[in-house]
Design a protein around this motif. Structure first.
Motif, PDB file in Angstrom:
ATOM      1  N   SER A  84      10.521 -13.060   5.357  1.00  0.00           N
ATOM      2  CA  SER A  84       9.449 -13.024   4.358  1.00  0.00           C
ATOM      3  C   SER A  84       8.942 -11.604   4.153  1.00  0.00           C
ATOM      4  CB  SER A  84       8.293 -13.926   4.799  1.00  0.00           C
ATOM      5  OG  SER A  84       8.674 -15.281   4.788  1.00  0.00           O
ATOM      6  N   MET A  85       8.796 -10.860   5.239  1.00  0.00           N
ATOM      7  CA  MET A  85       8.333  -9.479   5.126  1.00  0.00           C
ATOM      8  C   MET A  85       9.343  -8.635   4.361  1.00  0.00           C
ATOM      9  SD  MET A  85       5.302  -9.244   6.465  1.00  0.00           S
ATOM     10  CE  MET A  85       5.139  -7.458   6.612  1.00  0.00           C
ATOM     11  N   ARG A  86      10.610  -8.876   4.585  1.00  0.00           N
ATOM     12  CA  ARG A  86      11.638  -8.102   3.881  1.00  0.00           C
ATOM     13  C   ARG A  86      11.591  -8.324   2.376  1.00  0.00           C
ATOM     14  NH1 ARG A  86      16.499  -9.242   8.204  1.00  0.00           N
ATOM     15  NH2 ARG A  86      16.123  -7.419   9.537  1.00  0.00           N
ATOM     16  N   ARG A  87      11.309  -9.552   1.951  1.00  0.00           N
ATOM     17  CA  ARG A  87      11.356  -9.808   0.519  1.00  0.00           C
ATOM     18  C   ARG A  87      10.072  -9.390  -0.200  1.00  0.00           C
ATOM     19  NH1 ARG A  87      11.693 -16.453   0.197  1.00  0.00           N
ATOM     20  NH2 ARG A  87       9.511 -16.890   0.702  1.00  0.00           N
ATOM     21  N   LEU A  88       9.034  -8.991   0.554  1.00  0.00           N
ATOM     22  CA  LEU A  88       7.825  -8.501  -0.102  1.00  0.00           C
ATOM     23  C   LEU A  88       8.126  -7.316  -1.018  1.00  0.00           C
ATOM     24  CD1 LEU A  88       5.119  -8.517   2.739  1.00  0.00           C
ATOM     25  CD2 LEU A  88       5.444 -10.200   0.911  1.00  0.00           C
ATOM     26  N   ARG A  89       9.068  -6.486  -0.601  1.00  0.00           N
ATOM     27  CA  ARG A  89       9.343  -5.252  -1.349  1.00  0.00           C
ATOM     28  C   ARG A  89       9.818  -5.523  -2.774  1.00  0.00           C
ATOM     29  NH1 ARG A  89      11.314  -0.331  -1.873  1.00  0.00           N
ATOM     30  NH2 ARG A  89      10.333   1.366  -0.673  1.00  0.00           N
ATOM     31  N   ARG A  90      10.394  -6.695  -3.008  1.00  0.00           N
ATOM     32  CA  ARG A  90      10.869  -6.992  -4.356  1.00  0.00           C
ATOM     33  C   ARG A  90       9.914  -7.902  -5.130  1.00  0.00           C
ATOM     34  NH1 ARG A  90      14.574 -10.474  -1.316  1.00  0.00           N
ATOM     35  NH2 ARG A  90      14.479 -12.623  -2.100  1.00  0.00           N
ATOM     36  N   MET A  91       8.706  -8.068  -4.606  1.00  0.00           N
ATOM     37  CA  MET A  91       7.704  -8.893  -5.272  1.00  0.00           C
ATOM     38  C   MET A  91       6.712  -7.999  -6.022  1.00  0.00           C
ATOM     39  SD  MET A  91       7.165 -11.686  -2.208  1.00  0.00           S
ATOM     40  CE  MET A  91       5.838 -12.560  -3.047  1.00  0.00           C
ATOM     41  N   GLY A  92       6.315  -8.422  -7.213  1.00  0.00           N
ATOM     42  CA  GLY A  92       5.486  -7.592  -8.073  1.00  0.00           C
ATOM     43  C   GLY A  92       4.146  -7.213  -7.497  1.00  0.00           C
ATOM     44  N   SER A  93       3.541  -8.068  -6.698  1.00  0.00           N
ATOM     45  CA  SER A  93       2.212  -7.771  -6.168  1.00  0.00           C
ATOM     46  C   SER A  93       2.249  -7.056  -4.816  1.00  0.00           C
ATOM     47  CB  SER A  93       1.380  -9.057  -6.059  1.00  0.00           C
ATOM     48  OG  SER A  93       2.077 -10.046  -5.337  1.00  0.00           O
ATOM     49  N   TYR A  94       3.442  -6.724  -4.345  1.00  0.00           N
ATOM     50  CA  TYR A  94       3.585  -5.985  -3.088  1.00  0.00           C
ATOM     51  C   TYR A  94       4.397  -4.711  -3.304  1.00  0.00           C
ATOM     52  CZ  TYR A  94       1.562  -9.925  -0.614  1.00  0.00           C
ATOM     53  OH  TYR A  94       0.688 -10.890  -0.188  1.00  0.00           O
ATOM     54  N   GLY A  95       5.667  -4.830  -3.597  1.00  0.00           N
ATOM     55  CA  GLY A  95       6.504  -3.675  -3.883  1.00  0.00           C
ATOM     56  C   GLY A  95       6.602  -2.717  -2.704  1.00  0.00           C
ATOM     57  N   ALA A  96       6.724  -1.422  -3.022  1.00  0.00           N
ATOM     58  CA  ALA A  96       6.914  -0.395  -2.003  1.00  0.00           C
ATOM     59  C   ALA A  96       5.722  -0.281  -1.062  1.00  0.00           C
ATOM     60  CB  ALA A  96       7.182   0.952  -2.669  1.00  0.00           C
ATOM     61  N   ALA A  97       4.529  -0.723  -1.503  1.00  0.00           N
ATOM     62  CA  ALA A  97       3.340  -0.652  -0.637  1.00  0.00           C
ATOM     63  C   ALA A  97       3.488  -1.518   0.604  1.00  0.00           C
ATOM     64  CB  ALA A  97       2.092  -1.071  -1.417  1.00  0.00           C
ATOM     65  N   ALA A  98       4.410  -2.479   0.587  1.00  0.00           N
ATOM     66  CA  ALA A  98       4.633  -3.318   1.763  1.00  0.00           C
ATOM     67  C   ALA A  98       5.111  -2.497   2.956  1.00  0.00           C
ATOM     68  CB  ALA A  98       5.645  -4.420   1.450  1.00  0.00           C
ATOM     69  N   ASP A  99       5.655  -1.299   2.697  1.00  0.00           N
ATOM     70  CA  ASP A  99       6.099  -0.424   3.784  1.00  0.00           C
ATOM     71  C   ASP A  99       4.930   0.099   4.613  1.00  0.00           C
ATOM     72  OD1 ASP A  99       8.658  -0.811   2.870  1.00  0.00           O
ATOM     73  OD2 ASP A  99       8.785   1.109   1.813  1.00  0.00           O
ATOM     74  N   LEU A 100       3.708  -0.051   4.117  1.00  0.00           N
ATOM     75  CA  LEU A 100       2.538   0.419   4.853  1.00  0.00           C
ATOM     76  C   LEU A 100       2.169  -0.504   6.006  1.00  0.00           C
ATOM     77  CD1 LEU A 100       0.288   1.462   1.825  1.00  0.00           C
ATOM     78  CD2 LEU A 100       1.650   2.961   3.286  1.00  0.00           C
ATOM     79  N   TYR A 101       2.706  -1.709   6.025  1.00  0.00           N
ATOM     80  CA  TYR A 101       2.366  -2.630   7.105  1.00  0.00           C
ATOM     81  C   TYR A 101       2.911  -2.101   8.432  1.00  0.00           C
ATOM     82  CZ  TYR A 101       0.858  -6.286   3.843  1.00  0.00           C
ATOM     83  OH  TYR A 101       0.198  -7.013   2.882  1.00  0.00           O
ATOM     84  N   PRO A 102       2.134  -2.230   9.510  1.00  0.00           N
ATOM     85  CA  PRO A 102       2.604  -1.779  10.822  1.00  0.00           C
ATOM     86  C   PRO A 102       3.657  -2.726  11.386  1.00  0.00           C
ATOM     87  CG  PRO A 102       0.522  -2.911  11.070  1.00  0.00           C
ATOM     88  CD  PRO A 102       0.786  -2.824   9.586  1.00  0.00           C
ATOM     89  N   PRO A 103       4.378  -2.310  12.425  1.00  0.00           N
ATOM     90  CA  PRO A 103       5.407  -3.189  13.019  1.00  0.00           C
ATOM     91  C   PRO A 103       4.852  -4.543  13.440  1.00  0.00           C
ATOM     92  CG  PRO A 103       5.605  -0.949  13.875  1.00  0.00           C
ATOM     93  CD  PRO A 103       4.360  -0.976  13.060  1.00  0.00           C
ATOM     94  N   GLU A 104       3.597  -4.579  13.876  1.00  0.00           N
ATOM     95  CA  GLU A 104       3.010  -5.845  14.324  1.00  0.00           C
ATOM     96  C   GLU A 104       2.995  -6.893  13.220  1.00  0.00           C
ATOM     97  OE1 GLU A 104       1.037  -2.624  16.849  1.00  0.00           O
ATOM     98  OE2 GLU A 104       1.742  -2.868  14.783  1.00  0.00           O
ATOM     99  N   ALA A 105       2.930  -6.449  11.954  1.00  0.00           N
ATOM    100  CA  ALA A 105       2.873  -7.390  10.838  1.00  0.00           C
ATOM    101  C   ALA A 105       4.170  -8.179  10.681  1.00  0.00           C
ATOM    102  CB  ALA A 105       2.557  -6.646   9.543  1.00  0.00           C
ATOM    103  N   TRP A 106       5.242  -7.681  11.278  1.00  0.00           N
ATOM    104  CA  TRP A 106       6.537  -8.351  11.196  1.00  0.00           C
ATOM    105  C   TRP A 106       6.714  -9.387  12.301  1.00  0.00           C
ATOM    106  CZ3 TRP A 106      10.984  -6.652   8.093  1.00  0.00           C
ATOM    107  CH2 TRP A 106      10.631  -5.707   7.129  1.00  0.00           C
ATOM    108  N   THR A 107       5.687  -9.615  13.077  1.00  0.00           N
ATOM    109  CA  THR A 107       5.777 -10.525  14.208  1.00  0.00           C
ATOM    110  C   THR A 107       4.688 -11.593  14.100  1.00  0.00           C
ATOM    111  OG1 THR A 107       4.284  -9.207  15.586  1.00  0.00           O
ATOM    112  CG2 THR A 107       6.622  -8.649  15.663  1.00  0.00           C
ATOM    113  N   ALA A 108       4.830 -12.611  14.951  1.00  0.00           N
ATOM    114  CA  ALA A 108       3.804 -13.660  15.034  1.00  0.00           C
ATOM    115  C   ALA A 108       3.665 -14.088  16.488  1.00  0.00           C
ATOM    116  CB  ALA A 108       4.173 -14.843  14.143  1.00  0.00           C
ATOM    117  N   PRO A 109       3.234 -13.183  17.363  1.00  0.00           N
ATOM    118  CA  PRO A 109       3.095 -13.554  18.782  1.00  0.00           C
ATOM    119  C   PRO A 109       2.004 -14.614  18.948  1.00  0.00           C
ATOM    120  CG  PRO A 109       2.966 -11.163  18.467  1.00  0.00           C
ATOM    121  CD  PRO A 109       2.850 -11.793  17.123  1.00  0.00           C
ATOM    122  N   ALA A 110       2.294 -15.605  19.767  1.00  0.00           N
ATOM    123  CA  ALA A 110       1.355 -16.712  19.933  1.00  0.00           C
ATOM    124  C   ALA A 110      -0.009 -16.243  20.418  1.00  0.00           C
ATOM    125  CB  ALA A 110       1.934 -17.735  20.908  1.00  0.00           C
TER     126      ALA A 110
END
Length: 249
Positions: free
Chosen positions: A179-205
């Motif tokens: 899901s995080m990977r496909r943000l870059r091709r979405m109109g409301s996210y785009g290249a700004a999705a690269d600003l998310y930190p590594p933690e945003a790519w995870t879901a630790p319990a």
């Protein structure tokens, strides 16, 4: 990775989770996922047939919904209830990207949701009490952050064990990455999705456990948070009966 309905990432039935009084959340009544906009019509029809969902509760911002759409669910006449989370510090007015800062960026962002608009965050609890809403699919874009917060608060309110809430939050980690990977091709996210930190790519319990601990400390617990935003003990009792089939003492 979720494969049952092509394009729908992070999808799962919240049913089966154990409650503190020995019960379980009913299956087939509460579902969660990322955005359904990538469903094709065949997959969407299969989703509806399999789950019986009557509606979606959409936590995305209004301009996200306008730009991204809902996929075929509109044409298939599935109800749409918009319950946007307020995100005040977006990187641009037309963006859905908000910074995730600090030593614990996910929890910091989740607490900001409440600080911005606690009433909006918990409003889906009242929506679930309305007729013809259940079974329902709750979603945002990735299906982890806004959806994770909303589902965690709801489940805690009806007495689900926090270890179970945490396990549900941490499910489907591969879907989070996809899901995080496909943000870059979405109109409301785009290249700004690269600003998310590594933690945003995870879901630790443990993230959701820390979040709920902060809710206890700052708001006096989930029941107090709900009460302060117009959802009282009778509402919680009704929610518990709807979602678990058992009355709450």
């Amino acid at each position: 990775m979720t494969t049952a309905y092509a394009g729908l990432l992070g999808f799962r039935d919240v049913g089966g989770l154990r409650t503190r009084d020995g019960g379980r959340v009913r299956s087939g009544i509460l579902f969660r996922s990322g955005t359904p906009q990538f469903l094709d019509e065949e997959s969407a029809r299969a989703l509806i047939a399999d789950t019986g969902i009557r509606a979606t509760i959409d936590l995305r911002l209004p301009h996200e919904v306008a730009v991204e759409g809902r996929g075929p669910l509109d044409e298939l006449r599935i109800g749409h209830f918009s319950h946007p989370f307020s995100i005040g510090d977006r990187v641009a007015e037309d963006s859905a990207v908000a910074p995730m800062d600090g030593d614990d960026p996910l929890v910091t962002r989740y607490l900001k949701y409440l600080a911005e608009d606690a009433n909006g965050v918990v409003s889906l609890c009242a929506r679930l009490l309305e007729p013809d809403v259940l079974p329902v699919l709750v979603h945002c874009t990735v299906g982890k952050d806004r959806t994770g917060v909303a589902i965690a608060l709801l489940l805690d309110a009806i007495g689900v064990l926090r270890a179970e809430i945490a396990a549900d939050y941490g499910a489907a980690p591969d879907d989070v990455v996809a899901s995080m990977r496909r943000l870059r091709r979405m109109g409301s996210y785009g290249a700004a999705a690269d600003l998310y930190p590594p933690e945003a790519w995870t879901a630790p319990a443990d993230v959701v456990e820390r979040f709920l601990d902060h809710v206890d400390q700052r708001y006096g617990g989930v029941h107090a948070l709900l009460r302060d935003n117009g959802i009282g003990a009778d509402d919680v009792r009704r929610l518990t009966e709807l979602l678990t089939g058992a009355p709450r003492p």
